[in-house]
Design a protein around this motif. Structure first.
Motif, PDB file in Angstrom:
ATOM      1  N   ILE A   1       0.821  -1.216   0.000  1.00 28.51           N
ATOM      2  CA  ILE A   1       0.000   0.000   0.000  1.00 28.51           C
ATOM      3  C   ILE A   1       0.857   1.269   0.000  1.00 28.51           C
ATOM      4  O   ILE A   1       0.652   2.172  -0.815  1.00 28.51           O
ATOM      5  CB  ILE A   1      -0.985  -0.001   1.190  1.00 28.51           C
ATOM      6  N   ILE A   2       1.845   1.335   0.902  1.00 29.25           N
ATOM      7  CA  ILE A   2       2.679   2.544   0.925  1.00 29.25           C
ATOM      8  C   ILE A   2       3.505   2.608  -0.361  1.00 29.25           C
ATOM      9  O   ILE A   2       3.736   3.680  -0.909  1.00 29.25           O
ATOM     10  CB  ILE A   2       3.549   2.587   2.203  1.00 29.25           C
ATOM     11  N   GLY A   3       3.897   1.433  -0.868  1.00 26.91           N
ATOM     12  CA  GLY A   3       4.630   1.369  -2.132  1.00 26.91           C
ATOM     13  C   GLY A   3       3.869   1.952  -3.314  1.00 26.91           C
ATOM     14  O   GLY A   3       4.468   2.356  -4.311  1.00 26.91           O
ATOM     15  N   LEU A   4       2.548   2.015  -3.208  1.00 26.12           N
ATOM     16  CA  LEU A   4       1.751   2.608  -4.283  1.00 26.12           C
ATOM     17  C   LEU A   4       1.984   4.110  -4.391  1.00 26.12           C
ATOM     18  O   LEU A   4       1.765   4.710  -5.429  1.00 26.12           O
ATOM     19  CB  LEU A   4       0.255   2.359  -4.053  1.00 26.12           C
ATOM     20  N   PHE A   5       2.425   4.710  -3.262  1.00 27.50           N
ATOM     21  CA  PHE A   5       2.558   6.165  -3.229  1.00 27.50           C
ATOM     22  C   PHE A   5       3.997   6.638  -3.240  1.00 27.50           C
ATOM     23  O   PHE A   5       4.290   7.728  -3.698  1.00 27.50           O
ATOM     24  CB  PHE A   5       1.818   6.733  -2.006  1.00 27.50           C
ATOM     25  N   THR A   6       4.907   5.824  -2.683  1.00 25.03           N
ATOM     26  CA  THR A   6       6.301   6.244  -2.652  1.00 25.03           C
ATOM     27  C   THR A   6       7.233   5.054  -2.797  1.00 25.03           C
ATOM     28  O   THR A   6       6.925   3.952  -2.334  1.00 25.03           O
ATOM     29  CB  THR A   6       6.643   7.007  -1.350  1.00 25.03           C
ATOM     30  N   ARG A   7       8.374   5.289  -3.444  1.00 21.37           N
ATOM     31  CA  ARG A   7       9.372   4.248  -3.627  1.00 21.37           C
ATOM     32  C   ARG A   7      10.513   4.482  -2.634  1.00 21.37           C
ATOM     33  O   ARG A   7      11.600   3.942  -2.772  1.00 21.37           O
ATOM     34  CB  ARG A   7       9.865   4.323  -5.089  1.00 21.37           C
ATOM     35  N   TRP A   8      10.233   5.304  -1.586  1.00 29.07           N
ATOM     36  CA  TRP A   8      11.306   5.695  -0.666  1.00 29.07           C
ATOM     37  C   TRP A   8      11.895   4.505   0.078  1.00 29.07           C
ATOM     38  O   TRP A   8      13.103   4.409   0.258  1.00 29.07           O
ATOM     39  CB  TRP A   8      10.768   6.730   0.340  1.00 29.07           C
ATOM     40  N   PHE A   9      11.041   3.559   0.523  1.00 24.47           N
ATOM     41  CA  PHE A   9      11.541   2.424   1.299  1.00 24.47           C
ATOM     42  C   PHE A   9      12.509   1.573   0.481  1.00 24.47           C
ATOM     43  O   PHE A   9      12.298   1.325  -0.706  1.00 24.47           O
ATOM     44  CB  PHE A   9      10.385   1.518   1.745  1.00 24.47           C
ATOM     45  N   HIS A  10      13.560   1.101   1.136  1.00 22.56           N
ATOM     46  CA  HIS A  10      14.523   0.189   0.513  1.00 22.56           C
ATOM     47  C   HIS A  10      13.939  -1.231   0.571  1.00 22.56           C
ATOM     48  O   HIS A  10      13.435  -1.639   1.611  1.00 22.56           O
ATOM     49  CB  HIS A  10      15.849   0.259   1.286  1.00 22.56           C
ATOM     50  N   PRO A  11      13.992  -1.984  -0.546  1.00 26.94           N
ATOM     51  CA  PRO A  11      13.375  -3.327  -0.520  1.00 26.94           C
ATOM     52  C   PRO A  11      13.911  -4.229   0.597  1.00 26.94           C
ATOM     53  O   PRO A  11      13.144  -4.994   1.192  1.00 26.94           O
ATOM     54  CB  PRO A  11      13.696  -3.901  -1.907  1.00 26.94           C
ATOM     55  N   LYS A  12      15.215  -4.134   0.886  1.00 23.82           N
ATOM     56  CA  LYS A  12      15.764  -4.988   1.952  1.00 23.82           C
ATOM     57  C   LYS A  12      15.254  -4.532   3.323  1.00 23.82           C
ATOM     58  O   LYS A  12      15.061  -5.344   4.226  1.00 23.82           O
ATOM     59  CB  LYS A  12      17.305  -4.963   1.935  1.00 23.82           C
ATOM     60  N   ALA A  13      15.022  -3.220   3.470  1.00 25.22           N
ATOM     61  CA  ALA A  13      14.452  -2.703   4.719  1.00 25.22           C
ATOM     62  C   ALA A  13      13.012  -3.197   4.880  1.00 25.22           C
ATOM     63  O   ALA A  13      12.566  -3.534   5.983  1.00 25.22           O
ATOM     64  CB  ALA A  13      14.494  -1.173   4.725  1.00 25.22           C
ATOM     65  N   LEU A  14      12.303  -3.276   3.754  1.00 27.41           N
ATOM     66  CA  LEU A  14      10.923  -3.792   3.792  1.00 27.41           C
ATOM     67  C   LEU A  14      10.918  -5.256   4.237  1.00 27.41           C
ATOM     68  O   LEU A  14      10.042  -5.682   4.989  1.00 27.41           O
ATOM     69  CB  LEU A  14      10.272  -3.662   2.416  1.00 27.41           C
ATOM     70  N   ILE A  15      11.916  -6.019   3.762  1.00 28.48           N
ATOM     71  CA  ILE A  15      12.001  -7.428   4.159  1.00 28.48           C
ATOM     72  C   ILE A  15      12.262  -7.530   5.660  1.00 28.48           C
ATOM     73  O   ILE A  15      11.617  -8.313   6.369  1.00 28.48           O
ATOM     74  CB  ILE A  15      13.109  -8.153   3.353  1.00 28.48           C
ATOM     75  N   LEU A  16      13.185  -6.700   6.147  1.00 29.10           N
ATOM     76  CA  LEU A  16      13.502  -6.710   7.578  1.00 29.10           C
ATOM     77  C   LEU A  16      12.270  -6.330   8.405  1.00 29.10           C
ATOM     78  O   LEU A  16      11.926  -6.993   9.394  1.00 29.10           O
ATOM     79  CB  LEU A  16      14.655  -5.734   7.846  1.00 29.10           C
ATOM     80  N   GLY A  17      11.581  -5.262   7.988  1.00 34.09           N
ATOM     81  CA  GLY A  17      10.380  -4.813   8.701  1.00 34.09           C
ATOM     82  C   GLY A  17       9.306  -5.884   8.696  1.00 34.09           C
ATOM     83  O   GLY A  17       8.651  -6.144   9.707  1.00 34.09           O
ATOM     84  N   TRP A  18       9.146  -6.532   7.544  1.00 33.74           N
ATOM     85  CA  TRP A  18       8.168  -7.620   7.404  1.00 33.74           C
ATOM     86  C   TRP A  18       8.473  -8.718   8.422  1.00 33.74           C
ATOM     87  O   TRP A  18       7.579  -9.172   9.137  1.00 33.74           O
ATOM     88  CB  TRP A  18       8.229  -8.166   5.971  1.00 33.74           C
ATOM     89  N   ALA A  19       9.763  -9.126   8.488  1.00 34.71           N
ATOM     90  CA  ALA A  19      10.153 -10.217   9.395  1.00 34.71           C
ATOM     91  C   ALA A  19       9.862  -9.846  10.847  1.00 34.71           C
ATOM     92  O   ALA A  19       9.304 -10.643  11.614  1.00 34.71           O
ATOM     93  CB  ALA A  19      11.629 -10.545   9.204  1.00 34.71           C
ATOM     94  N   VAL A  20      10.219  -8.603  11.229  1.00 38.29           N
ATOM     95  CA  VAL A  20       9.972  -8.156  12.601  1.00 38.29           C
ATOM     96  C   VAL A  20       8.461  -8.139  12.879  1.00 38.29           C
ATOM     97  O   VAL A  20       8.000  -8.595  13.932  1.00 38.29           O
ATOM     98  CB  VAL A  20      10.593  -6.756  12.837  1.00 38.29           C
ATOM     99  N   GLY A  21       7.690  -7.653  11.910  1.00 34.02           N
ATOM    100  CA  GLY A  21       6.231  -7.600  12.071  1.00 34.02           C
ATOM    101  C   GLY A  21       5.621  -8.979  12.240  1.00 34.02           C
ATOM    102  O   GLY A  21       4.743  -9.190  13.073  1.00 34.02           O
ATOM    103  N   ILE A  22       6.102  -9.942  11.432  1.00 35.69           N
ATOM    104  CA  ILE A  22       5.576 -11.313  11.512  1.00 35.69           C
ATOM    105  C   ILE A  22       5.876 -11.916  12.889  1.00 35.69           C
ATOM    106  O   ILE A  22       4.993 -12.485  13.537  1.00 35.69           O
ATOM    107  CB  ILE A  22       6.209 -12.209  10.407  1.00 35.69           C
ATOM    108  N   VAL A  23       7.121 -11.747  13.332  1.00 32.11           N
ATOM    109  CA  VAL A  23       7.512 -12.312  14.629  1.00 32.11           C
ATOM    110  C   VAL A  23       6.708 -11.656  15.753  1.00 32.11           C
ATOM    111  O   VAL A  23       6.130 -12.336  16.611  1.00 32.11           O
ATOM    112  CB  VAL A  23       9.036 -12.141  14.865  1.00 32.11           C
ATOM    113  N   ALA A  24       6.628 -10.317  15.727  1.00 32.44           N
ATOM    114  CA  ALA A  24       5.905  -9.600  16.790  1.00 32.44           C
ATOM    115  C   ALA A  24       4.423  -9.965  16.772  1.00 32.44           C
ATOM    116  O   ALA A  24       3.813 -10.214  17.821  1.00 32.44           O
ATOM    117  CB  ALA A  24       6.093  -8.090  16.610  1.00 32.44           C
ATOM    118  N   GLY A  25       3.832 -10.043  15.572  1.00 32.77           N
ATOM    119  CA  GLY A  25       2.412 -10.366  15.454  1.00 32.77           C
ATOM    120  C   GLY A  25       2.123 -11.761  15.983  1.00 32.77           C
ATOM    121  O   GLY A  25       1.134 -11.990  16.677  1.00 32.77           O
TER     122      GLY A  25
END
Lengths: 500, 66
Positions: free
Chosen positions: A413-437
Motif C-alpha cells: 500500500i505505501i509502495g503505491l505512493f512512494t518508492r522511498w523504502f529500501h526493498p531490503k528494509a521492507l524485508i527486515l520490517g516484514w520479518a519483525v512484524g511477523i515475529v511480533a504479530g
C-alpha cells in the motif's frame, strides 16, 4: 426429509449448474488466458462487481461469527461496523490507484506489483507466501461455517460430523471453479446475495414483530446480559474504547490487501467501476449491522447455546417456517462457497504468478494451467484441514493470517505512493512484524486485544496493528542504513504515468 | 487539481466519526427504539456511502470515463 433440507438441496443443485454454465457467460477469449480465467476477462461492470466484491468480503463465516460474538460479548462485537465503514474511504484512495497500475501493467496479484516496483524477487516471494498462508485458514473458516449449518440440519447432512456433505459441496465447488474460473463465483454471488438480503429482511421483520419493535429486543437483551454470571451491558466499557477503534482500524487496513479482495477488485472493467463500488459496498455493512443485531434478538428470545456460532441458525429455526429455514441455510452455505472459490483463485494466482514463474511480461497458458490445478489443491488442503483439525485452530490460524497479511502493508500500500523504502528494509520490517504479530497472538491466546505496556500505562489494543507499527518503524530506520551501506535498491519498472 | 485535493478531507470524516466510540457510546437518545450506540453506527454506514458518492462526483476526471 424436512422441507428445509429439500429446499437447501434444490438451491445447491441450482448454483452448481450455474457454476458450470458460467464458463460460457460473457465468453470473449478462451479460458486459457490468465486474465480470462482468473479475472473474468477484467470486464465486470458496477453491478456484477458489487455482487462479486460484496459476496467476497462479507463471507458466510462473518454472518455466523459476528452474531456469535454479539451473543458472547455484547457491544464490543459491533466493531464490525466501524471496520466495514472506514475500509471504503481507505480503499477508494489506495485500491483505485492499485487498480490503475495493475490494469496498465497487467498485474494479477499484489506481489506482481511489488516485484515490478522494487525489482526484488525475494520481497515478491515473501509477499506471495504471506498471501497464500493467510488465505488458507480463511477458506477453512468458510467450511467451518458450512459445517455449523449441516450439523443443524441433521440427517444425511450431519453424517460423519458433516464430513460427507462438506466433501460433496467442496468437490463440486473445486470442479466448477476449475472450469469456469472467477466467472463461477461472480454469477453465483447474485444468488447468494439475493438470498442473504431476503433472509435478513425477513428475519428483521419477524423479530421486530415478535418483540414489538427494537426497543423490546434491546430491553430483553439488556436484562439477560445483566443477569449473566459475568454481567454485561449494552454499552462499551470505557477501558475498551481504544481496543474497539484499533481492532476496527487494523481489520479495515487488512481487508483489501487479502488476495481474494485483490482478485475480485482487479476483475472490474474500469477505474470508475472500482470507485462507484466503494460508495455502494457500505450497503453490505448496513446488512451486517442488522445481522449483528440478530445476536441480541437471539439473547432476547432466551436462546441459550454452548456454541455461540449456533445462535443465528437456531434463531432462524424459531422464527421461520421449515421451508424458509432451507432458504436461509442455503444463503449461508452458498455464502461460504462464493468467497471460498475466490480465495482459492486468489491463492492459486499467487502461486502460479509469483512463486512458480520468473518474471515474464506475457502471461502464458502454462501459468493458467498451473493456477487451475492449484485451485484444486488449495480446496483439498482447506477441506483436509477442517476434517482433521479442531475448528478452534482454524479460527486461531485465521487470526494469525490477519496479523501476517497486515505486514505486507508497507511494501504494497505505501509502495503505491512512494518508492522511498529500501526493498531490503521492507524485508527486515516484514520479518519483525511477523515475529511480533505471532508473539502477541500466542500471548493473548489468539484474541485480538493485546495489553501494551508503554510509558508506565497499559493500552489494550489490536495486536496485529501494533506489529504493523513496529514493522513501519524498523523499515523507516533501516532504509537510510541500507542506502548508506550501498546495498542495491533494485529497479523500479513502473513510471508515474502508470498510476494516473 | 488543487481544489479537488480538498475533497480528500471528506474521506477523513468517517474515521473520526466511527473509530472513537467515546463520541457515541451512550443509550440516549434512542432512535427507532435502538440505543444511540447502535443506531449511530448503522446510520454511519449510509453516511459513509453518501460521502464517498460526493467525493467521486466532485473529483471526477475525464480519464475516468475510459
Amino acid at each position: 426429509m424436512h422441507a428445509s433440507s429439500v429446499v437447501l438441496i434444490l438451491l445447491l443443485l441450482g448454483v452448481t449448474v450455474l457454476g458450470f454454465w458460467a464458463a460460457r457467460w460473457r465468453e470473449k477469449g478462451s479460458l486459457e488466458s490468465m486474465d480470462d480465467w482468473a479475472l473474468g476477462g477484467r470486464n465486470f461492470g458496477v453491478v456484477v462487481s458489487w455482487f462479486l466484491i460484496g459476496g467476497d468480503l462479507y463471507t458466510a463465516y462473518t454472518f455466523i461469527a459476528v452474531p456469535a460474538l454479539v451473543y458472547g460479548v455484547g457491544a464490543f462485537a459491533f466493531f464490525a461496523l466501524p471496520y466495514t465503514i472506514v475500509a471504503y474511504p481507505f480503499a477508494i484512495v489506495t485500491l483505485t490507484r492499485f487498480w490503475t497500475v495493475a490494469s496498465k501493467r497487467g498485474y494479477v496479484t499484489a506481489a506482481d506489483f511489488v516485484r515490478d516496483r522494487y525489482g526484488d524477487r525475494s520481497l515478491e516471494v515473501l509477499v506471495a507466501i504471506t498471501g497464500v498462508i493467510a488465505i488458507l485458514p480463511y477458506i477453512a473458516l468458510q467450511l467451518v461455517g458450512m459445517k455449523v449449518i449441516f450439523g443443524q440440519l441433521g440427517g444425511a447432512f450431519a453424517a460423519g460430523g458433516g464430513v460427507l456433505a462438506l466433501t460433496v459441496a467442496f468437490v463440486l465447488l473445486a470442479s466448477y471453479t476449475y472450469t469456469s474460473g472467477l466467472r463461477a463465483p461472480a454469477l453465483i454471488a447474485f444468488v447468494k446475495d439475493t438470498l442473504i438480503y431476503l433472509t435478513i429482511i425477513c428475519a428483521i421483520v419477524a423479530v421486530t414483530h415478535m418483540f414489538g419493535g427494537w426497543a423490546g429486543i434491546f430491553d430483553a437483551a439488556g436484562k439477560a446480559l445483566a443477569a449473566r454470571p459475568k454481567p454485561a451491558t449494552l454499552l462499551l466499557p470505557s477501558q475498551l474504547y481504544f481496543a474497539y477503534g484499533s481492532v476496527a482500524l487494523g481489520s479495515a487496513l487488512a481487508l483489501f490487501i487479502y488476495p481474494h479482495s485483490i482478485t475480485s477488485l482487479l476483475s472490474a472493467r474500469t477505474r470508475t467501476v472500482v470507485k462507484r463500488n466503494m460508495a455502494l459496498l457500505p450497503i453490505y455493512s448496513l446488512l451486517l449491522g442488522f445481522l449483528a443485531l440478530l445476536g441480541y434478538a437471539g439473547i432476547a428470545a432466551g436462546i441459550k447455546v454452548a456454541n455461540p456460532q449456533l445462535i443465528v441458525p437456531i434463531l432462524f429455526q424459531r422464527i421461520f417456517p421449515d421451508w424458509f429455514v432451507g432458504v436461509a441455510y442455503a444463503a449461508i452455505v452458498i455464502g461460504a462457497l462464493v468467497p471460498a472459490a475466490i480465495m482459492a483463485i486468489g491463492g492459486a494466482n499467487l502461486f502460479a504468478s509469483n512463486l512458480f514463474n520468473e518474471f515474464s511480461p506475457t502471461r502464458t497458458a502454462t501459468e493458467t494451467r498451473i493456477a487451475k490445478i492449484l485451485t484444486l489443491v488449495i480446496c483439498a488442503v482447506a477441506l483436509l484441514f477442517v476434517i482433521f483439525v479442531n475448528p478452534k485452530y482454524a479460527i486461531g490460524f485465521q487470526f494469525l493470517g490477519g496479523a501476517w497479511i497486515l505486514q505486507i502493508f508497507p511494501a504494497f500500500i505505501i509502495g503505491l505512493f512512494t518508492r522511498w523504502f529500501h526493498p531490503k528494509a521492507l524485508i527486515l520490517g516484514w520479518a519483525v512484524g511477523i515475529v511480533a504479530g505471532t508473539y502477541m497472538a500466542i500471548m493473548t491466546n489468539f484474541t485480538a486485544n493485546f495489553p501494551l505496556h508503554l510509558f508506565g500505562g497499559t493500552l489494550i489494543g489490536y495486536g496485529p496493528l501494533y506489529a504493523l507499527i513496529l514493522n513501519l518503524i524498523v523499515t523507516t530506520i533501516a532504509t537510510p542504513i541500507f542506502a548508506a551501506a550501498k546495498v542495491g535498491a533494485g529497479a523500479d519498472f513502473t513510471s508515474a504515468a502508470d498510476y494516473a | 487539481m488543487k481544489s479537488s485535493k480538498l475533497w480528500y478531507g471528506l474521506l477523513v470524516i468517517p474515521f473520526i466519526a466511527t473509530l472513537f466510540p467515546g463520541l457515541y457510546n451512550r443509550l440516549e437518545p434512542h432512535i427507532f427504539g435502538m440505543p444511540f450506540f447502535y443506531a449511530y453506527q448503522l446510520i454511519w454506514t449510509v453516511f459513509c456511502g453518501v460521502l464517498l458518492a460526493i467525493f467521486i462526483f466532485a473529483t471526477r476526471e475525464k480519464t475516468d470515463a475510459r
